[in-house]
Scaffold this motif. Structure first.
Motif, PDB file in Angstrom:
ATOM      1  N   THR A  82      -6.811   2.686  17.946  1.00  0.00           N
ATOM      2  CA  THR A  82      -6.882   1.991  16.825  1.00  0.00           C
ATOM      3  C   THR A  82      -7.618   2.590  16.040  1.00  0.00           C
ATOM      4  O   THR A  82      -8.299   3.037  15.226  1.00  0.00           O
ATOM      5  CB  THR A  82      -7.787   0.977  17.386  1.00  0.00           C
ATOM      6  N   LEU A  83      -6.788   1.809  14.899  1.00  0.00           N
ATOM      7  CA  LEU A  83      -6.944   1.580  13.231  1.00  0.00           C
ATOM      8  C   LEU A  83      -7.668   0.626  13.165  1.00  0.00           C
ATOM      9  O   LEU A  83      -7.055  -0.698  13.543  1.00  0.00           O
ATOM     10  CB  LEU A  83      -5.615   1.959  12.489  1.00  0.00           C
ATOM     11  N   TYR A  84      -8.478   0.805  11.397  1.00  0.00           N
ATOM     12  CA  TYR A  84      -9.302  -0.349  11.477  1.00  0.00           C
ATOM     13  C   TYR A  84      -9.252  -0.053   9.649  1.00  0.00           C
ATOM     14  O   TYR A  84      -9.080   0.787   9.267  1.00  0.00           O
ATOM     15  CB  TYR A  84     -11.199  -0.453  11.883  1.00  0.00           C
ATOM     16  N   LEU A  85      -9.336  -1.650   9.286  1.00  0.00           N
ATOM     17  CA  LEU A  85      -9.080  -1.777   7.716  1.00  0.00           C
ATOM     18  C   LEU A  85     -10.051  -2.607   8.118  1.00  0.00           C
ATOM     19  O   LEU A  85      -9.800  -4.265   8.305  1.00  0.00           O
ATOM     20  CB  LEU A  85      -7.957  -2.660   7.005  1.00  0.00           C
ATOM     21  N   GLN A  86     -11.305  -2.777   7.025  1.00  0.00           N
ATOM     22  CA  GLN A  86     -12.638  -3.048   6.960  1.00  0.00           C
ATOM     23  C   GLN A  86     -12.571  -4.152   5.506  1.00  0.00           C
ATOM     24  O   GLN A  86     -12.229  -3.005   4.400  1.00  0.00           O
ATOM     25  CB  GLN A  86     -13.946  -2.810   6.733  1.00  0.00           C
ATOM     26  N   MET A  87     -12.539  -5.042   4.929  1.00  0.00           N
ATOM     27  CA  MET A  87     -11.880  -5.930   3.079  1.00  0.00           C
ATOM     28  C   MET A  87     -13.368  -6.375   3.297  1.00  0.00           C
ATOM     29  O   MET A  87     -13.819  -7.290   4.171  1.00  0.00           O
ATOM     30  CB  MET A  87     -10.484  -6.494   3.955  1.00  0.00           C
ATOM     31  N   ASN A  88     -13.618  -6.542   2.846  1.00  0.00           N
ATOM     32  CA  ASN A  88     -15.247  -7.145   1.703  1.00  0.00           C
ATOM     33  C   ASN A  88     -14.504  -7.160   0.269  1.00  0.00           C
ATOM     34  O   ASN A  88     -14.033  -6.862  -0.377  1.00  0.00           O
ATOM     35  CB  ASN A  88     -16.229  -5.778   1.248  1.00  0.00           C
ATOM     36  N   ASN A  89     -15.279  -8.110  -0.128  1.00  0.00           N
ATOM     37  CA  ASN A  89     -15.308  -9.173  -0.898  1.00  0.00           C
ATOM     38  C   ASN A  89     -13.672  -9.698  -1.352  1.00  0.00           C
ATOM     39  O   ASN A  89     -13.083  -8.715  -2.635  1.00  0.00           O
ATOM     40  CB  ASN A  89     -16.074  -8.125  -2.238  1.00  0.00           C
ATOM     41  N   LEU A  90     -13.512 -10.116  -0.296  1.00  0.00           N
ATOM     42  CA  LEU A  90     -11.972  -9.845  -0.926  1.00  0.00           C
ATOM     43  C   LEU A  90     -11.269 -11.207  -1.987  1.00  0.00           C
ATOM     44  O   LEU A  90     -12.254 -12.099  -2.336  1.00  0.00           O
ATOM     45  CB  LEU A  90     -10.968 -10.920   0.711  1.00  0.00           C
TER      46      LEU A  90
END
Length: 124
Positions: A77-85
């Motif tokens: 599994t690969l992840y993309l954590q996105m904050n302050n969108l």
């Protein structure tokens, strides 16, 4: 061949967070450059970032400090954590495999395989 399936997209308010996941059920994750790119309506593809088999990673300048790419090889599994969108982050997000690392933070990402994409909408 690589079969990539993204999940975790949806709608979020500005300033919110989302984590996208990408599962490859058939390909050995640890051997390849993996990454993300996105495409907003009416715009060209844009590289988001990459991670290599040594877990080195980088994201494009406009997303640096807000987005993080990671991987769990035990789960493929690969992840993309996105904050302050931000509203300008609204796009279809695609998982990529067997990518050209240097291209994945540019406006011309290059990869051999990609998923069907998942929509991220940032609006109030």
């Amino acid at each position: 061949q690589a079969q990539l399936v993204e999940s975790g997209g949806g709608s979020v308010q500005p300033g919110g967070s989302l984590t996208l996941s990408c599962v490859d059920s058939e390909y050995p994750y640890s051997r390849y450059c993996m990454g993300w790119f996105r495409q907003a309506p009416g715009k060209e593809r844009e590289g988001v970032g990459w991670i290599d088999s040594a877990d080195r990673s980088d994201v494009a300048g406009s997303m640096r400090g807000r987005f993080t790419i990671s991987r769990d090889n035990t789960k493929n599994t690969l992840y993309l954590q996105m904050n302050n969108l931000k509203p300008e982050d609204t796009a279809m997000y695609y998982c990529a495999a067997d990518c050209a690392i240097a291209s994945m933070t540019t406006d011309h990402p290059v990869m051999d395989f990609w998923g069907k994409g998942i929509l991220v909408t940032v609006c109030s």
